[in-house]
Design a protein around this motif. Sequence first.
Motif, PDB file in Angstrom:
ATOM      1  N   ILE A 110       0.871  -1.473  -0.065  1.00 55.00           N
ATOM      2  CA  ILE A 110       0.089  -0.030  -0.045  1.00 55.00           C
ATOM      3  C   ILE A 110       0.468   1.338   0.293  1.00 55.00           C
ATOM      4  CG2 ILE A 110      -1.615   1.367   1.002  1.00 55.00           C
ATOM      5  CD1 ILE A 110      -2.731  -1.514   2.267  1.00 55.00           C
ATOM      6  N   ILE A 111       0.470   2.043  -0.512  1.00 54.75           N
ATOM      7  CA  ILE A 111       1.734   3.263  -1.008  1.00 54.75           C
ATOM      8  C   ILE A 111       0.590   4.137  -0.767  1.00 54.75           C
ATOM      9  CG2 ILE A 111       2.835   4.886  -2.029  1.00 54.75           C
ATOM     10  CD1 ILE A 111       3.914   2.359  -3.986  1.00 54.75           C
ATOM     11  N   ILE A 112       1.255   5.478   0.192  1.00 56.60           N
ATOM     12  CA  ILE A 112      -0.397   6.215   0.660  1.00 56.60           C
ATOM     13  C   ILE A 112       1.068   7.869   0.106  1.00 56.60           C
ATOM     14  CG2 ILE A 112      -1.104   7.743   2.091  1.00 56.60           C
ATOM     15  CD1 ILE A 112      -1.846   5.538   3.687  1.00 56.60           C
ATOM     16  N   ASP A 113       0.240   8.708  -1.050  1.00 56.80           N
ATOM     17  CA  ASP A 113       1.586   9.696  -1.315  1.00 56.80           C
ATOM     18  C   ASP A 113       0.347  10.754  -0.710  1.00 56.80           C
ATOM     19  OD1 ASP A 113       2.966  11.112  -2.736  1.00 56.80           O
ATOM     20  OD2 ASP A 113       2.585  10.386  -4.301  1.00 56.80           O
ATOM     21  N   GLU A 114       1.592  11.853  -1.117  1.00 59.71           N
ATOM     22  CA  GLU A 114       1.043  13.372   0.510  1.00 59.71           C
ATOM     23  C   GLU A 114       0.743  13.109   1.688  1.00 59.71           C
ATOM     24  OE1 GLU A 114       2.051  15.761  -1.549  1.00 59.71           O
ATOM     25  OE2 GLU A 114       1.282  15.083  -3.854  1.00 59.71           O
ATOM     26  N   PHE A 115       1.441  12.708   2.266  1.00 58.52           N
ATOM     27  CA  PHE A 115       1.066  12.384   3.675  1.00 58.52           C
ATOM     28  C   PHE A 115       1.004  13.135   4.038  1.00 58.52           C
ATOM     29  CE2 PHE A 115       1.480  10.450   7.722  1.00 58.52           C
ATOM     30  CZ  PHE A 115       0.513   8.968   7.200  1.00 58.52           C
ATOM     31  N   GLN A 116       1.572  14.460   3.952  1.00 60.02           N
ATOM     32  CA  GLN A 116       2.090  15.428   4.800  1.00 60.02           C
ATOM     33  C   GLN A 116       0.671  16.300   4.896  1.00 60.02           C
ATOM     34  OE1 GLN A 116       3.321  15.408   1.856  1.00 60.02           O
ATOM     35  NE2 GLN A 116       2.195  16.772   0.052  1.00 60.02           N
TER      36      GLN A 116
END
Length: 268
Positions: A83-89
């Motif tokens: 699982i890849i989660i982008d823009e975690f900011q």
Amino acid sequence: VCILEGFSGVGKTFLSRKVTQAFDGTSASLTTTEASKESMEEVILDLASQLDLQGNKKLADAIDKGENLRNTLTRILQEPILIIIDEFQEILGSDEEVLPKDWRLFLKGLTSRPSTKGKLLILTNRIVNHTKWAEHIDVKILKGFSVNDGRLYLNNLLNESDRANEIPSEQEEGIIRLLGGNPRAIKLLISSLTFSSLEDLIKVTEESWEYKGRYFSPSLVEKLEIRLLKNILNHINEEDELILRQISVLRKPFKKQVFGLFLKERHL
């Protein structure tokens, strides 16, 4: 669990796609929004949809049954899933030290299970390796090109676009240093040469272009990118600009040939 941090444009998303291609198993990738900060529900619904299409219905079934979704997701990651989660900011908000409770408990549950077979890759443009919530997570930093690698990348782009002589070699190092070796910023600069000479671009961005004696600044690169983009937009017709603005909200990649179906300018 791994967190990949780096400034916008250095290639985190590109690298994550390569990881997905190399992963032998089920994978899902999503981009968080500001709404994800308040609740994990939006993220989990997206993941459930992607996993369901690949034949893994456990998360979707848990949603239908009203089960605890955070715990279900933790259980699913005991299997060989990426699982890849982008823009975690977007989840962190203005203070990277503060992680919402659901996310903090979720990550703590994963890191406390050393036998977990699943992989979670988190991408963010914020520096989080000093935070308390990330102290048990492997944090990697992705930096821009070195000067030498940046010059190679710059010259490859110039050659591919038949612009080999448009940037004097004596200016290359200063340009790479100014842009922090940021691949996206370098590529944007080359694209801008379609409409303007390097001298004109320097005039457009003259406040940012005094690179002699300067240190790299992410905010400086961001300002420079904005000015270069505005310069490009000034050279395209209104219809094409409207289409570009409409598709700018899309985060998932698509082939550049798609542009040719809509845009009048065919120099893609």
